[in-house]
Design a protein around this motif. Structure first.
Motif, PDB file in Angstrom:
ATOM      1  N   TYR A 150       0.798  -1.213  -0.167  1.00 40.98           N
ATOM      2  CA  TYR A 150       0.064  -0.050   0.143  1.00 40.98           C
ATOM      3  C   TYR A 150       0.787   1.197   0.160  1.00 40.98           C
ATOM      4  N   GLN A 169       0.501   5.267   1.151  1.00 38.44           N
ATOM      5  CA  GLN A 169      -0.376   6.047   2.131  1.00 38.44           C
ATOM      6  C   GLN A 169       0.460   7.444   2.165  1.00 38.44           C
ATOM      7  N   LYS A 223      -2.771  12.126   5.978  1.00 38.54           N
ATOM      8  CA  LYS A 223      -4.232  12.335   6.135  1.00 38.54           C
ATOM      9  C   LYS A 223      -5.040  11.342   5.119  1.00 38.54           C
ATOM     10  N   LYS A 224      -4.492  10.488   4.506  1.00 43.83           N
ATOM     11  CA  LYS A 224      -5.519   9.868   3.552  1.00 43.83           C
ATOM     12  C   LYS A 224      -5.400   8.495   3.783  1.00 43.83           C
ATOM     13  N   PRO A 225      -6.425   7.537   3.390  1.00 35.81           N
ATOM     14  CA  PRO A 225      -6.389   6.211   3.558  1.00 35.81           C
ATOM     15  C   PRO A 225      -5.208   5.283   2.990  1.00 35.81           C
ATOM     16  N   PRO A 226      -4.935   4.158   3.069  1.00 34.36           N
ATOM     17  CA  PRO A 226      -3.788   3.333   2.636  1.00 34.36           C
ATOM     18  C   PRO A 226      -4.460   2.953   1.091  1.00 34.36           C
ATOM     19  N   LEU A 253       4.270   7.118   2.991  1.00 32.50           N
ATOM     20  CA  LEU A 253       4.675   5.795   3.738  1.00 32.50           C
ATOM     21  C   LEU A 253       4.203   4.709   2.666  1.00 32.50           C
ATOM     22  N   LEU A 283       3.456   0.753   3.084  1.00 28.68           N
ATOM     23  CA  LEU A 283       2.995  -0.288   3.793  1.00 28.68           C
ATOM     24  C   LEU A 283       2.847  -1.506   3.245  1.00 28.68           C
ATOM     25  N   TYR A 338     -13.486  14.134  10.366  1.00 31.68           N
ATOM     26  CA  TYR A 338     -12.984  14.443  11.688  1.00 31.68           C
ATOM     27  C   TYR A 338     -14.242  14.618  12.768  1.00 31.68           C
ATOM     28  N   PHE A 347     -10.452   3.519  10.532  1.00 32.95           N
ATOM     29  CA  PHE A 347     -10.873   3.161   9.111  1.00 32.95           C
ATOM     30  C   PHE A 347     -11.629   1.940   8.829  1.00 32.95           C
ATOM     31  N   PHE A 359     -10.472   0.703   1.586  1.00 33.99           N
ATOM     32  CA  PHE A 359     -10.467   1.376   2.797  1.00 33.99           C
ATOM     33  C   PHE A 359     -11.380   2.566   2.286  1.00 33.99           C
ATOM     34  N   GLY A 360     -12.292   2.972   3.605  1.00 40.44           N
ATOM     35  CA  GLY A 360     -12.938   4.154   3.381  1.00 40.44           C
ATOM     36  C   GLY A 360     -11.977   5.352   3.896  1.00 40.44           C
ATOM     37  N   ARG A 361     -12.398   6.539   3.917  1.00 42.18           N
ATOM     38  CA  ARG A 361     -11.554   7.787   3.987  1.00 42.18           C
ATOM     39  C   ARG A 361     -10.880   7.740   5.444  1.00 42.18           C
ATOM     40  N   GLY A 362     -11.726   7.273   6.230  1.00 43.29           N
ATOM     41  CA  GLY A 362     -11.246   7.205   7.716  1.00 43.29           C
ATOM     42  C   GLY A 362     -12.011   8.465   8.496  1.00 43.29           C
TER      43      GLY A 362
END
Lengths: 112, 113
Positions: A35, A37, A40-43, A88, A90, B10, B88, B103-106
């Motif tokens: 992955y 990343q 502030k974003k999803p993998p 990053l 992963l 958030y 997530f 994955f969702g955006r979290g």
């Protein structure tokens, strides 16, 4: 051993360099993932290996080249990266693709 | 491709308040997983929900899977500063038999002491 290990932890490279990221798991998992990343974003899924064969490539540029030498190891070879590839990276593994994933701590890559 | 929508992006809470994050898919999911990522850390698996209407609890965390298997929620009761992080959801569909989760955006949870 319920750990996924990744090396190196940090990597700084120039746009002309060739480097490799390494990932290892000894849980007998048959699926392994790379992955990317951003902050502030999803993998973001890059590659999936299932039973040591590449099963998914999410249209990743060819400057990223995955390799699965055996069922415990996963490499990501990097060549001619761009500054926007800084992120990053992963690695994760799971028993099969429908099981929960175990993530490694990641490699923080900076491309200058 | 198929997506999982997650809200809110958030959430600021005072310590002791409750927190909920929601995930939604336009099509029926095979299963949904939840992960927590602490600041500077990596995603850590929390739970997987598979059955329609399933509810699972882990101490102060309650996870639900909707009856139609299109939505899910994570609720934390009486938040603590140790709950800080990004949560997530990751949904899977049976397309092609791969079940690779998306994955969702979290939802980033900020807990004020």
């Amino acid at each position: 051993d319920t750990e996924v290990t990744q090396t190196p932890k940090h990597l700084v490279m120039g746009m002309t360099n060739k480097k490799s990221l390494k990932c290892e798991q000894h849980m007998g998992h048959r699926a392994m993932y790379w992955y990317k990343q951003k902050a502030k974003k999803p993998p973001e899924l890059m590659f999936v290996y299932s039973y040591e064969k590449l099963s998914i490539n999410e249209s990743v540029p060819s400057r990223f080249s995955p390799e699965c030498p055996n069922s415990s190891l996963l490499n990501l070879h990097l060549h001619a990266l761009q500054p926007e590839d800084s992120a990053l990276y992963l690695c994760a593994s799971s028993q099969y693709t429908y099981n929960e994933q175990f993530f490694g701590p990641g490699t923080r890559l900076t491309v200058l | 491709g198929q997506q999982v929508m997650q809200i809110p992006q958030y959430q600021h809470v005072q310590e002791g308040e409750d927190f909920t994050t929601y995930c939604n898919s336009s099509t029926t999911l095979s299963n949904i997983q939840w992960y927590k990522q602490r600041p500077g850390g990596h995603p850590v698996f929390l739970i997987q929900l598979v059955k329609s209407g399933e509810v699972k609890k882990q101490k102060r965390l309650t996870f639900q899977f909707g009856e139609a298997k299109k939505n899910s929620s994570l609720h934390i009761t009486a938040t603590q500063t140790t709950d800080v992080g990004t949560y997530f959801c990751a949904g899977s569909w049976a397309s092609g038999g791969s079940y690779i989760p998306t994955f969702g955006r979290g939802t980033s949870l900020i807990v004020h002491p």
